[in-house]
Design an enzyme around this catalytic site. Structure first.
Site, PDB file in Angstrom:
ATOM      1  N   LYS A  22       9.821  37.741  17.456  1.00 41.45           N
ATOM      2  CA  LYS A  22       9.171  38.362  16.291  1.00 41.45           C
ATOM      3  C   LYS A  22       8.215  39.467  16.742  1.00 41.45           C
ATOM      4  O   LYS A  22       8.241  40.576  16.226  1.00 41.45           O
ATOM      5  CB  LYS A  22       8.377  37.312  15.522  1.00 41.45           C
ATOM      6  CG  LYS A  22       7.382  37.875  14.507  1.00 41.45           C
ATOM      7  CD  LYS A  22       6.674  36.809  13.715  1.00 41.45           C
ATOM      8  CE  LYS A  22       5.415  36.343  14.360  1.00 41.45           C
ATOM      9  NZ  LYS A  22       4.195  37.153  14.143  1.00 41.45           N
ATOM     10  N   ASN A  23       7.403  39.166  17.750  1.00 38.93           N
ATOM     11  CA  ASN A  23       6.348  40.106  18.148  1.00 38.93           C
ATOM     12  C   ASN A  23       6.841  41.233  19.034  1.00 38.93           C
ATOM     13  O   ASN A  23       6.051  42.086  19.445  1.00 38.93           O
ATOM     14  CB  ASN A  23       5.186  39.349  18.804  1.00 38.93           C
ATOM     15  CG  ASN A  23       4.445  38.509  17.770  1.00 38.93           C
ATOM     16  OD1 ASN A  23       4.666  38.669  16.567  1.00 38.93           O
ATOM     17  ND2 ASN A  23       3.607  37.604  18.226  1.00 38.93           N
ATOM     18  N   ARG A  92      -0.439  41.684   8.925  1.00 38.88           N
ATOM     19  CA  ARG A  92      -1.345  42.547   9.687  1.00 38.88           C
ATOM     20  C   ARG A  92      -0.578  43.482  10.611  1.00 38.88           C
ATOM     21  O   ARG A  92      -1.022  44.569  10.908  1.00 38.88           O
ATOM     22  CB  ARG A  92      -2.254  41.685  10.542  1.00 38.88           C
ATOM     23  CG  ARG A  92      -3.114  40.709   9.839  1.00 38.88           C
ATOM     24  CD  ARG A  92      -3.905  39.960  10.842  1.00 38.88           C
ATOM     25  NE  ARG A  92      -3.987  40.653  12.111  1.00 38.88           N
ATOM     26  CZ  ARG A  92      -4.607  41.800  12.325  1.00 38.88           C
ATOM     27  NH1 ARG A  92      -5.174  42.403  11.327  1.00 38.88           N
ATOM     28  NH2 ARG A  92      -4.631  42.351  13.507  1.00 38.88           N
ATOM     29  N   CYS A 116      -7.609  37.402   8.646  1.00 37.45           N
ATOM     30  CA  CYS A 116      -6.564  36.438   8.280  1.00 37.45           C
ATOM     31  C   CYS A 116      -7.150  35.073   8.617  1.00 37.45           C
ATOM     32  O   CYS A 116      -8.289  34.952   9.046  1.00 37.45           O
ATOM     33  CB  CYS A 116      -5.279  36.728   9.039  1.00 37.45           C
ATOM     34  SG  CYS A 116      -5.357  36.201  10.744  1.00 37.45           S
ATOM     35  N   ARG A 121      -9.873  39.808  13.092  1.00 30.23           N
ATOM     36  CA  ARG A 121      -8.757  40.685  13.482  1.00 30.23           C
ATOM     37  C   ARG A 121      -9.104  42.173  13.322  1.00 30.23           C
ATOM     38  O   ARG A 121      -8.420  42.913  12.654  1.00 30.23           O
ATOM     39  CB  ARG A 121      -7.502  40.350  12.694  1.00 30.23           C
ATOM     40  CG  ARG A 121      -7.131  38.891  12.610  1.00 30.23           C
ATOM     41  CD  ARG A 121      -6.708  38.256  13.915  1.00 30.23           C
ATOM     42  NE  ARG A 121      -5.497  38.783  14.478  1.00 30.23           N
ATOM     43  CZ  ARG A 121      -4.283  38.381  14.155  1.00 30.23           C
ATOM     44  NH1 ARG A 121      -4.123  37.473  13.232  1.00 30.23           N
ATOM     45  NH2 ARG A 121      -3.220  38.904  14.732  1.00 30.23           N
ATOM     46  N   ASP A 304      -0.812  31.733  21.087  1.00 32.31           N
ATOM     47  CA  ASP A 304       0.181  31.362  20.066  1.00 32.31           C
ATOM     48  C   ASP A 304       0.832  30.014  20.350  1.00 32.31           C
ATOM     49  O   ASP A 304       1.625  29.542  19.551  1.00 32.31           O
ATOM     50  CB  ASP A 304       1.271  32.437  19.959  1.00 32.31           C
ATOM     51  CG  ASP A 304       0.723  33.703  19.350  1.00 32.31           C
ATOM     52  OD1 ASP A 304       1.429  34.729  19.369  1.00 32.31           O
ATOM     53  OD2 ASP A 304      -0.427  33.682  18.885  1.00 32.31           O
ATOM     54  N   ARG A 396       7.316  32.766   8.373  1.00 35.17           N
ATOM     55  CA  ARG A 396       6.942  34.097   8.874  1.00 35.17           C
ATOM     56  C   ARG A 396       7.402  34.261  10.314  1.00 35.17           C
ATOM     57  O   ARG A 396       7.710  35.355  10.744  1.00 35.17           O
ATOM     58  CB  ARG A 396       5.421  34.274   8.827  1.00 35.17           C
ATOM     59  CG  ARG A 396       4.845  34.252   7.443  1.00 35.17           C
ATOM     60  CD  ARG A 396       3.414  34.683   7.471  1.00 35.17           C
ATOM     61  NE  ARG A 396       3.284  35.932   8.211  1.00 35.17           N
ATOM     62  CZ  ARG A 396       2.112  36.531   8.430  1.00 35.17           C
ATOM     63  NH1 ARG A 396       1.015  35.983   7.983  1.00 35.17           N
ATOM     64  NH2 ARG A 396       2.046  37.649   9.101  1.00 35.17           N
TER      65      ARG A 396
HETATM   66  C1  EPZ Z   1      -0.816  39.952  18.639  1.00 34.00           C
HETATM   67  O1  EPZ Z   1      -1.798  40.079  17.634  1.00 34.00           O
HETATM   68  C2  EPZ Z   1       0.225  38.998  18.090  1.00 34.00           C
HETATM   69  N1  EPZ Z   1       0.843  39.578  16.883  1.00 34.00           N
HETATM   70  C3  EPZ Z   1      -0.424  37.654  17.754  1.00 34.00           C
HETATM   71  O2  EPZ Z   1       0.597  36.769  17.324  1.00 34.00           O
HETATM   72  C4  EPZ Z   1      -1.054  37.093  19.037  1.00 34.00           C
HETATM   73  O3  EPZ Z   1      -1.713  35.890  18.744  1.00 34.00           O
HETATM   74  C5  EPZ Z   1      -2.047  38.112  19.605  1.00 34.00           C
HETATM   75  O4  EPZ Z   1      -1.389  39.384  19.827  1.00 34.00           O
HETATM   76  C6  EPZ Z   1      -2.638  37.664  20.926  1.00 34.00           C
HETATM   77  O5  EPZ Z   1      -1.622  37.434  21.855  1.00 34.00           O
HETATM   78  C7  EPZ Z   1       1.785  40.548  17.035  1.00 34.00           C
HETATM   79  O6  EPZ Z   1       2.134  40.941  18.143  1.00 34.00           O
HETATM   80  C8  EPZ Z   1       2.393  41.082  15.780  1.00 34.00           C
HETATM   81  P1  EPZ Z   1      -4.852  41.326  19.794  1.00 34.00           P
HETATM   82  P2  EPZ Z   1      -2.921  41.247  17.770  1.00 34.00           P
HETATM   83  O7  EPZ Z   1      -5.143  42.689  19.285  1.00 34.00           O
HETATM   84  O8  EPZ Z   1      -2.357  42.406  18.473  1.00 34.00           O
HETATM   85  C9  EPZ Z   1      -9.574  41.467  19.458  1.00 34.00           C
HETATM   86  C10 EPZ Z   1       1.599  35.172  15.939  1.00 34.00           C
HETATM   87  O9  EPZ Z   1       1.312  33.996  15.700  1.00 34.00           O
HETATM   88  N2  EPZ Z   1      -9.402  42.867  19.024  1.00 34.00           N
HETATM   89  O10 EPZ Z   1      -4.176  41.164  21.121  1.00 34.00           O
HETATM   90  O11 EPZ Z   1      -3.511  41.435  16.425  1.00 34.00           O
HETATM   91  C11 EPZ Z   1      -9.025  40.475  18.451  1.00 34.00           C
HETATM   92  O12 EPZ Z   1      -9.991  40.168  17.459  1.00 34.00           O
HETATM   93  C12 EPZ Z   1       0.511  36.238  15.992  1.00 34.00           C
HETATM   94  O13 EPZ Z   1       2.760  35.599  16.181  1.00 34.00           O
HETATM   95  C13 EPZ Z   1     -10.533  43.644  18.765  1.00 34.00           C
HETATM   96  O14 EPZ Z   1     -11.659  43.172  18.869  1.00 34.00           O
HETATM   97  O15 EPZ Z   1      -3.980  40.544  18.712  1.00 34.00           O
HETATM   98  C14 EPZ Z   1      -8.694  39.276  19.313  1.00 34.00           C
HETATM   99  O16 EPZ Z   1      -9.868  38.508  19.510  1.00 34.00           O
HETATM  100  C15 EPZ Z   1      -0.851  35.657  15.645  1.00 34.00           C
HETATM  101  N3  EPZ Z   1     -10.367  44.934  18.369  1.00 34.00           N
HETATM  102  C16 EPZ Z   1      -8.295  39.891  20.656  1.00 34.00           C
HETATM  103  O17 EPZ Z   1      -8.785  41.243  20.627  1.00 34.00           O
HETATM  104  C17 EPZ Z   1      -9.127  45.512  18.234  1.00 34.00           C
HETATM  105  O18 EPZ Z   1      -9.040  46.709  17.887  1.00 34.00           O
HETATM  106  C18 EPZ Z   1      -6.791  39.942  20.897  1.00 34.00           C
HETATM  107  O19 EPZ Z   1      -6.218  40.486  19.736  1.00 34.00           O
HETATM  108  C19 EPZ Z   1      -7.982  44.712  18.499  1.00 34.00           C
HETATM  109  C20 EPZ Z   1      -8.152  43.395  18.899  1.00 34.00           C
END
Ligand code: EPZ
Length: 416
Positions: A22-23, A92, A116, A121, A304, A396
């Site tokens: 998915k990702n 998202r 979420c 996020r 995840d 999802r």
């Molecule tokens: C991706 O989300 C995945 N989704 C998530 O999978 C996964 O849990 C996550 O990466 C972590 O591995 C997709 O790829 C579509 P991040 P993402 O930006 O990119 C902080 C699932 O279940 N952050 O790597 O949104 C954030 O708050 C989903 O399939 C900032 O502070 O996650 C978090 O604490 C859930 N500012 C950390 O970084 C930003 O601009 C990692 O988030 C961006 C992120």
């Protein structure tokens, strides 16, 4: 709202085939916007999130068709650069069209994703990077409005690795003028899959999968014809299902090299996992032993898989400490597991899981995608019947999981 009913206590046996990630599929669909023509993406999972992304891309003026796990995206013309709140609030990952739209059309108006269930996020790092590349960005009325005649290569440092942040900026940089360097970039296999697809479209990218990625912008990208990698979280979820039911299953179409941390922890807990003729075979122990985990960016233990692993530890021998370092609110499955008799207490980012002999089936509620998967695992292991409500969360990220579990012997059915 659909529910899923499980009669627990069955040892799973047999073979299961893993779907596309998915990702990886979601950023790949967004990347199609960078080209102008017919993009073919294969091994795309039939998930709600994929359909949402398809609808969003169609809203931008592109053609979208999904059949037999193939997505066709005709991106010859883009008639809108707006990603409205209606799409973004349900998924998202819609924010992944921001970079490609800006690179392709010079503008983008994307709703701020909002939080979420699992956390705030924010996307400040996405925005910081695009501004470094010369985009003028205004936040107003819940929308990001970005403009750039042509993005310029830049050096971008991420305070923390962000998966979609790395992906958004990699896509934006692919058509920028000059070279972009992403430092402290996310190393997830899905980031590598996106880089490989972009390279197949003519992009010049080095270092994907490491924390320093270099992208040399080009003027044009041709449409992709690309096959998505297997879903490592679906794979890990089925490994967990065998481990928690003292089962013995074989898993086809997986990429164990993307799962080192999770495989190590499952083995530490007593699962016997081996690779034979490209298939993973997973034998669960009579009873798992407790193992501590801390979620970390890749190649650390995947956040995840935290909820699913907690379901296993809830009936393991001993006490396990589970620390969630990535998201601030990713323990909502705990309350539901306690309804099934789990003994878990939370202190800040760490849950202490004292293994009990067995869980008891109960009516429970899914709160987010991976929490729903953890409740399926708990239901498979529990004595008696578990009914999980709000399974739209599950749909999802898992394609017909009950139809994949039933041939393994699980007594599971969907109640419309
Ligand atoms: C991706 O989300 C995945 N989704 C998530 O999978 C996964 O849990 C996550 O990466 C972590 O591995 C997709 O790829 C579509 P991040 P993402 O930006 O990119 C902080 C699932 O279940 N952050 O790597 O949104 C954030 O708050 C989903 O399939 C900032 O502070 O996650 C978090 O604490 C859930 N500012 C950390 O970084 C930003 O601009 C990692 O988030 C961006 C992120």
């Amino acid at each position: 709202m659909d529910k899923i009913e499980i009669e627990g206590g069955v040892r799973l046996k047999g073979e299961v085939c893993i779907g596309g990630a998915k990702n990886a599929a979601l950023p790949l669909m967004a990347a199609a916007i960078l080209s102008s023509g017919e993009n073919i993406i294969k091994n795309v999972p039939g998930l709600r999130d994929v359909m949402t992304m398809g609808k969003l891309i169609a809203h931008l003026g592109c053609g979208f068709h999904f059949e037999n796990n193939q997505a066709l995206l005709q991106t010859k013309k883009i008639t809108s650069a707006d990603a409205p709140y209606d799409f973004v609030k349900t998924m998202r990952a819609s924010v992944l069209v921001l970079g490609p739209l800006l690179a392709r059309t010079g503008r983008a108006k994307v709703s701020l994703p909002g939080g979420c269930a699992i956390g705030a996020r924010p996307i400040n790092l996405h925005i910081m990077g695009l501004e470094k590349m010369g985009a003028a960005i205004v936040l107003s009325e819940g929308y990001i409005e970005a403009k750039a005649k042509r993005l310029k290569g830049a050096e971008i440092y991420f305070d923390m690795p962000t998966v979609t942040g790395t992906e958004n900026l990699m896509m934006a940089a692919a058509l920028a003028d000059g070279t972009t360097i992403l430092e402290n970039a996310a190393c997830e296999p899905e980031v590598v899959d996106l880089a490989n697809a972009l390279i197949s479209m003519g992009a010049v990218i080095e270092g994907a999968g490491t924390s320093i990625v270099r992208i040399k912008g080009v003027n044009k990208l041709r449409p992709m014809n690309y096959t998505v990698i297997p879903d490592r979280i679906e794979t890990a979820t089925f490994i967990a299902a065998s481990a928690v039911t003292n089962g013995e299953i074989r898993i086809k179409n997986s990429r164990p090299d993307n799962l080192e941390a999770v495989l190590n922890k499952m083995k530490e807990g007593g699962a016997v996992i081996s690779e034979k003729k490209g298939k993973l075979s997973v034998k669960g122990p009579a009873r798992l032993s407790s193992v501590d985990i801390k979620t970390m960016p890749y190649p650390g233990f995947a956040t995840d898989m935290q909820a699913q692993f907690m379901a296993l530890m809830s009936i393991a021998e001993g006490t396990s400490l589970i620390t969630e370092n990535i998201f601030e609110n990713r323990f909502m499955h705990v309350a539901e597991m306690k309804r099934m008799g789990a003994d878990i207490s939370i202190e800040g980012a760490t849950a202490t899981v004292r293994g009990v002999k067995s869980l008891k089936g109960a009516p429970v509620m899914a709160t987010d995608l991976r929490a729903s998967a953890s409740l399926i695992l708990a239901g498979l292991a529990a004595k008696g019947t578990t009914v999980i409500d709000r399974v739209y969360h599950l749909d999802r990220g898992y394609e017909r999981i009950e139809e994949k579990l039933r041939p393994l012997g699980a007594k599971i059915r969907r109640i419309k």
